[in-house]
Each structure stands twice: as C-alpha cells, then as structure tokens.
Motif scaffolding. Structure first.
Motif, PDB file in Angstrom:
ATOM      1  N   ASP A  52       0.858  -1.340   0.130  1.00  0.00           N
ATOM      2  CA  ASP A  52       0.032   0.042  -0.057  1.00  0.00           C
ATOM      3  C   ASP A  52       0.854   1.054   0.141  1.00  0.00           C
ATOM      4  OD1 ASP A  52      -1.918  -1.697   0.067  1.00  0.00           O
ATOM      5  OD2 ASP A  52      -2.472  -1.520   2.033  1.00  0.00           O
ATOM      6  N   GLU A  53       1.793   1.047   0.830  1.00  0.00           N
ATOM      7  CA  GLU A  53       2.791   2.451   0.930  1.00  0.00           C
ATOM      8  C   GLU A  53       3.463   2.656  -0.381  1.00  0.00           C
ATOM      9  OE1 GLU A  53       6.420   4.081   3.622  1.00  0.00           O
ATOM     10  OE2 GLU A  53       5.567   2.075   4.198  1.00  0.00           O
ATOM     11  N   ILE A  54       4.121   1.482  -1.002  1.00  0.00           N
ATOM     12  CA  ILE A  54       4.836   1.930  -2.303  1.00  0.00           C
ATOM     13  C   ILE A  54       3.902   2.289  -3.200  1.00  0.00           C
ATOM     14  CG2 ILE A  54       4.753  -0.574  -3.388  1.00  0.00           C
ATOM     15  CD1 ILE A  54       7.653  -0.386  -3.869  1.00  0.00           C
ATOM     16  N   THR A  57       3.742   6.088  -2.732  1.00  0.00           N
ATOM     17  CA  THR A  57       4.993   6.601  -2.847  1.00  0.00           C
ATOM     18  C   THR A  57       5.322   6.700  -4.360  1.00  0.00           C
ATOM     19  OG1 THR A  57       5.489   5.835  -1.013  1.00  0.00           O
ATOM     20  CG2 THR A  57       7.383   6.786  -1.906  1.00  0.00           C
ATOM     21  N   TYR A  58       5.192   5.618  -4.962  1.00  0.00           N
ATOM     22  CA  TYR A  58       5.271   5.569  -6.474  1.00  0.00           C
ATOM     23  C   TYR A  58       4.739   6.583  -7.332  1.00  0.00           C
ATOM     24  CZ  TYR A  58       8.353   1.752  -8.154  1.00  0.00           C
ATOM     25  OH  TYR A  58       9.457   1.043  -8.562  1.00  0.00           O
ATOM     26  N   ALA A  59       3.150   6.798  -6.817  1.00  0.00           N
ATOM     27  CA  ALA A  59       2.418   7.831  -7.248  1.00  0.00           C
ATOM     28  C   ALA A  59       2.699   9.203  -7.086  1.00  0.00           C
ATOM     29  CB  ALA A  59       1.059   7.582  -6.946  1.00  0.00           C
ATOM     30  N   GLU A  60       3.313   9.381  -5.828  1.00  0.00           N
ATOM     31  CA  GLU A  60       3.971  10.908  -5.588  1.00  0.00           C
ATOM     32  C   GLU A  60       5.175  11.091  -6.255  1.00  0.00           C
ATOM     33  OE1 GLU A  60       2.061  10.948  -0.804  1.00  0.00           O
ATOM     34  OE2 GLU A  60       4.305  10.142  -1.318  1.00  0.00           O
ATOM     35  N   SER A 122      13.285  22.737  -7.008  1.00  0.00           N
ATOM     36  CA  SER A 122      12.840  22.191  -5.856  1.00  0.00           C
ATOM     37  C   SER A 122      11.898  20.886  -6.166  1.00  0.00           C
ATOM     38  CB  SER A 122      12.145  23.101  -5.028  1.00  0.00           C
ATOM     39  OG  SER A 122      10.735  23.789  -5.682  1.00  0.00           O
ATOM     40  N   GLU A 123      11.165  20.955  -7.334  1.00  0.00           N
ATOM     41  CA  GLU A 123      10.343  19.926  -8.017  1.00  0.00           C
ATOM     42  C   GLU A 123      11.275  18.654  -8.128  1.00  0.00           C
ATOM     43  OE1 GLU A 123       7.076  19.751  -7.631  1.00  0.00           O
ATOM     44  OE2 GLU A 123       7.067  21.737  -7.231  1.00  0.00           O
ATOM     45  N   PHE A 124      12.260  18.963  -8.761  1.00  0.00           N
ATOM     46  CA  PHE A 124      13.330  17.896  -8.824  1.00  0.00           C
ATOM     47  C   PHE A 124      13.833  17.461  -7.491  1.00  0.00           C
ATOM     48  CE2 PHE A 124      17.529  16.004  -9.877  1.00  0.00           C
ATOM     49  CZ  PHE A 124      17.073  15.028 -10.923  1.00  0.00           C
ATOM     50  N   ASP A 125      13.999  18.039  -6.644  1.00  0.00           N
ATOM     51  CA  ASP A 125      14.541  17.777  -5.343  1.00  0.00           C
ATOM     52  C   ASP A 125      13.387  16.798  -4.504  1.00  0.00           C
ATOM     53  OD1 ASP A 125      16.773  19.207  -5.636  1.00  0.00           O
ATOM     54  OD2 ASP A 125      15.972  20.857  -4.261  1.00  0.00           O
ATOM     55  N   LYS A 126      12.284  17.287  -4.840  1.00  0.00           N
ATOM     56  CA  LYS A 126      11.062  16.346  -4.267  1.00  0.00           C
ATOM     57  C   LYS A 126      11.079  14.986  -4.892  1.00  0.00           C
ATOM     58  CE  LYS A 126       8.015  20.263  -3.134  1.00  0.00           C
ATOM     59  NZ  LYS A 126       6.577  20.953  -3.295  1.00  0.00           N
ATOM     60  N   ALA A 127      11.261  15.033  -6.410  1.00  0.00           N
ATOM     61  CA  ALA A 127      11.272  13.759  -6.888  1.00  0.00           C
ATOM     62  C   ALA A 127      12.349  12.835  -6.561  1.00  0.00           C
ATOM     63  CB  ALA A 127      11.315  13.918  -8.512  1.00  0.00           C
ATOM     64  N   TYR A 128      13.556  13.478  -6.317  1.00  0.00           N
ATOM     65  CA  TYR A 128      14.736  12.531  -5.864  1.00  0.00           C
ATOM     66  C   TYR A 128      14.522  12.109  -4.585  1.00  0.00           C
ATOM     67  CZ  TYR A 128      19.498  12.256  -3.641  1.00  0.00           C
ATOM     68  OH  TYR A 128      20.531  11.683  -2.942  1.00  0.00           O
ATOM     69  N   ILE A 129      13.729  12.691  -3.618  1.00  0.00           N
ATOM     70  CA  ILE A 129      13.638  11.987  -2.140  1.00  0.00           C
ATOM     71  C   ILE A 129      12.369  11.374  -2.528  1.00  0.00           C
ATOM     72  CG2 ILE A 129      12.523  12.861   0.007  1.00  0.00           C
ATOM     73  CD1 ILE A 129      13.722  15.510  -0.416  1.00  0.00           C
ATOM     74  N   LYS A 130      11.336  11.492  -3.270  1.00  0.00           N
ATOM     75  CA  LYS A 130      10.460  10.460  -3.294  1.00  0.00           C
ATOM     76  C   LYS A 130      10.969   8.978  -3.920  1.00  0.00           C
ATOM     77  CE  LYS A 130       6.839  12.583  -1.519  1.00  0.00           C
ATOM     78  NZ  LYS A 130       6.282  12.043  -0.404  1.00  0.00           N
ATOM     79  N   ASN A 132      14.024   7.839  -3.753  1.00  0.00           N
ATOM     80  CA  ASN A 132      14.743   7.131  -2.976  1.00  0.00           C
ATOM     81  C   ASN A 132      13.897   6.549  -1.832  1.00  0.00           C
ATOM     82  OD1 ASN A 132      17.933   7.646  -2.328  1.00  0.00           O
ATOM     83  ND2 ASN A 132      17.205   9.326  -3.544  1.00  0.00           N
ATOM     84  N   LYS A 133      12.939   6.958  -1.709  1.00  0.00           N
ATOM     85  CA  LYS A 133      11.949   6.426  -0.628  1.00  0.00           C
ATOM     86  C   LYS A 133      11.403   5.086  -1.047  1.00  0.00           C
ATOM     87  CE  LYS A 133       9.308   5.956   2.941  1.00  0.00           C
ATOM     88  NZ  LYS A 133       9.877   5.566   4.347  1.00  0.00           N
ATOM     89  N   VAL A 134      11.013   5.206  -2.640  1.00  0.00           N
ATOM     90  CA  VAL A 134      10.653   3.940  -3.355  1.00  0.00           C
ATOM     91  C   VAL A 134      11.708   3.065  -3.284  1.00  0.00           C
ATOM     92  CG1 VAL A 134      10.172   3.193  -5.777  1.00  0.00           C
ATOM     93  CG2 VAL A 134       9.006   5.316  -4.844  1.00  0.00           C
ATOM     94  N   LYS A 135      12.744   3.312  -3.577  1.00  0.00           N
ATOM     95  CA  LYS A 135      14.088   2.419  -3.404  1.00  0.00           C
ATOM     96  C   LYS A 135      14.053   1.603  -1.841  1.00  0.00           C
ATOM     97  CE  LYS A 135      17.600   4.726  -4.603  1.00  0.00           C
ATOM     98  NZ  LYS A 135      19.107   5.065  -4.926  1.00  0.00           N
ATOM     99  N   GLU A 136      13.943   2.322  -1.116  1.00  0.00           N
ATOM    100  CA  GLU A 136      14.022   1.639   0.382  1.00  0.00           C
ATOM    101  C   GLU A 136      13.031   0.776   0.642  1.00  0.00           C
ATOM    102  OE1 GLU A 136      13.702   4.908   3.236  1.00  0.00           O
ATOM    103  OE2 GLU A 136      15.538   5.988   2.572  1.00  0.00           O
ATOM    104  N   ILE A 137      11.475   1.299   0.303  1.00  0.00           N
ATOM    105  CA  ILE A 137      10.434   0.398   0.418  1.00  0.00           C
ATOM    106  C   ILE A 137      10.489  -0.778  -0.629  1.00  0.00           C
ATOM    107  CG2 ILE A 137       7.998   0.087   0.069  1.00  0.00           C
ATOM    108  CD1 ILE A 137       7.785   3.133   0.499  1.00  0.00           C
ATOM    109  N   THR A 138      11.171  -0.682  -1.858  1.00  0.00           N
ATOM    110  CA  THR A 138      11.232  -1.803  -2.649  1.00  0.00           C
ATOM    111  C   THR A 138      12.322  -2.964  -2.134  1.00  0.00           C
ATOM    112  OG1 THR A 138      10.791  -0.411  -4.579  1.00  0.00           O
ATOM    113  CG2 THR A 138      12.059  -2.681  -5.187  1.00  0.00           C
ATOM    114  N   VAL A 139      13.362  -2.396  -1.559  1.00  0.00           N
ATOM    115  CA  VAL A 139      14.471  -3.217  -0.924  1.00  0.00           C
ATOM    116  C   VAL A 139      13.782  -4.186   0.170  1.00  0.00           C
ATOM    117  CG1 VAL A 139      16.398  -3.539   0.584  1.00  0.00           C
ATOM    118  CG2 VAL A 139      16.155  -2.219  -1.669  1.00  0.00           C
ATOM    119  N   ARG A 140      12.870  -3.285   1.071  1.00  0.00           N
ATOM    120  CA  ARG A 140      12.451  -4.244   2.025  1.00  0.00           C
ATOM    121  C   ARG A 140      11.029  -5.187   1.692  1.00  0.00           C
ATOM    122  NH1 ARG A 140      11.983  -6.837   6.466  1.00  0.00           N
ATOM    123  NH2 ARG A 140      10.313  -6.337   7.882  1.00  0.00           N
TER     124      ARG A 140
END
Length: 205
Positions: A52-54, A57-60, A122-130, A132-140
C-alpha cells in the motif's frame, strides 16, 4: 495389513522405539509448521502494508517527476549523472532451519544530492527524495516477499512430512506393534497351556 515382521521380543522393542521416534518426529514437524506459519503471517501483514505504501509513494514520485519535467524540461540527462546503486548487501537469518534473506542497503538521501543544485529545481529535489523512498520500500518488500515464498515452500514440505508420519508411518508401526504383541501373547498362552499339560501328566504318572 502393513508389512509383517517376525514376532520376537527383539522386534517388539525395536518397533516400540521406532514408533516413539516417529511420534517425536511428528511433534517436531507440527511445532516447526506452527512457528513457520506464525512467521509467515507476520511477514504477510508487513508486506501488505508496504505494498500500500509503495503504491502511494510511486504515485507521489512520478507526480513530482512530472512537475520537474515541466519546470526543467526532460530530466533524463541529469538522471544519467547519478551514481550506480551498489550499496545492497545480502545476508540471511534462520527460522527453524529455513534461511530467509536479509537485505541491507545505504539508501538514505544524502545531505548533498549527487546533482547540481543550480541546474535543478525544488520539484526535482522532491522527485529525488520520493524515488529514494521508493528504493527503500522496494528493498524491504523484496526481502519480505522472498521470505514469504521460502516460508510457504518450507511449510508445504513440513506439512507433507507431518502428514506422512501421522497417516502412514505411525499407523504402520502401531499395527506392527499390535501384531507382534498379540502374537507373543498367544505364544505365551500356548506355552503356559503346554507347561500345564506336562505338569499334569507328570503329576498323574
């Protein structure tokens, strides 16, 4: 009728020992199955939450990437400057002799992003952060789903062995034990009757 064994006291002792070992084996298989099922249920619940979280996060992340593309143009060139991800490390942990993967990775967002701040927004920064969050969730999630698969396979094998012990091996030993015991009891009765006859003849002679 199960395979017959010669009704001797030695075989009686051997069959009793084999029956006890089979019963202990079944108890161990049953306990192992219960532990594995509990472990799998907890991982399934965790994986469901991560799925559910991924999705969110992918959509965001893609929404942020769209905004970055609108403000910067296509950002593929900038993305190509990112270093290759090589921080993943694979270990394992054991649950009732079932090896489950343990993935570690250094995926936290760096204090200084691997791209020029002056060429992005700043929009690129947001995409970069999001992302990275996708990678973390994908690994888990990969760790959890692989663990769930391995547990499911182990549970199936354990259940199959437990069923074989309960429905085939233990009843066979029980039947053999009953056959040997009855045969020995019958032999003892015959011997007792024979001794009585001999004693009676000696007494009357």
């Amino acid at each position: 009728m199960s395979e017959q064994v010669f009704p001797t006291k030695g075989n009686l002792i051997k069959t009793k020992r084999s029956l006890l070992q089979a019963q202990l084996g079944y108890d161990l298989m049953d306990r192992k199955r219960s532990v594995l099922v509990r472990e799998m249920v907890s991982l399934v619940d965790a994986a469901r939450e991560l799925r559910d979280e991924i999705d969110v996060t992918y959509a965001e992340a893609y929404r942020a990437l769209e905004y970055a593309n609108m403000t910067l143009g296509i950002v593929g060139t900038i993305a190509q400057t990112f270093p290759v991800e090589n921080s993943l490390k694979l270990a394992s942990r054991s649950v009732m002799s079932v090896e489950l993967p343990k993935i570690t990775a250094n995926l936290t967002t760096a204090e200084r992003p691997p791209y020029s701040m002056t060429l992005t927004s700043s929009e690129f920064d947001k995409a970069y952060i999001k992302f990275n969050k996708v990678k973390e969730i994908t690994v888990r999630l990969a760790e959890l789903e692989n663990s769930i698969y391995r547990l499911a396979v182990a549970i199936k094998k354990t259940q199959k062995r437990a069923n074989a012990l309960k429905n085939i091996i233990i009843p066979r030993f029980e039947e053999q034990l009953k056959y040997i015991s009855n045969a020995l009891e019958e032999k003892d009765r015959e011997e007792f009757s024979r001794q009585k006859v001999i004693k009676h003849r000696k007494y009357n002679s």
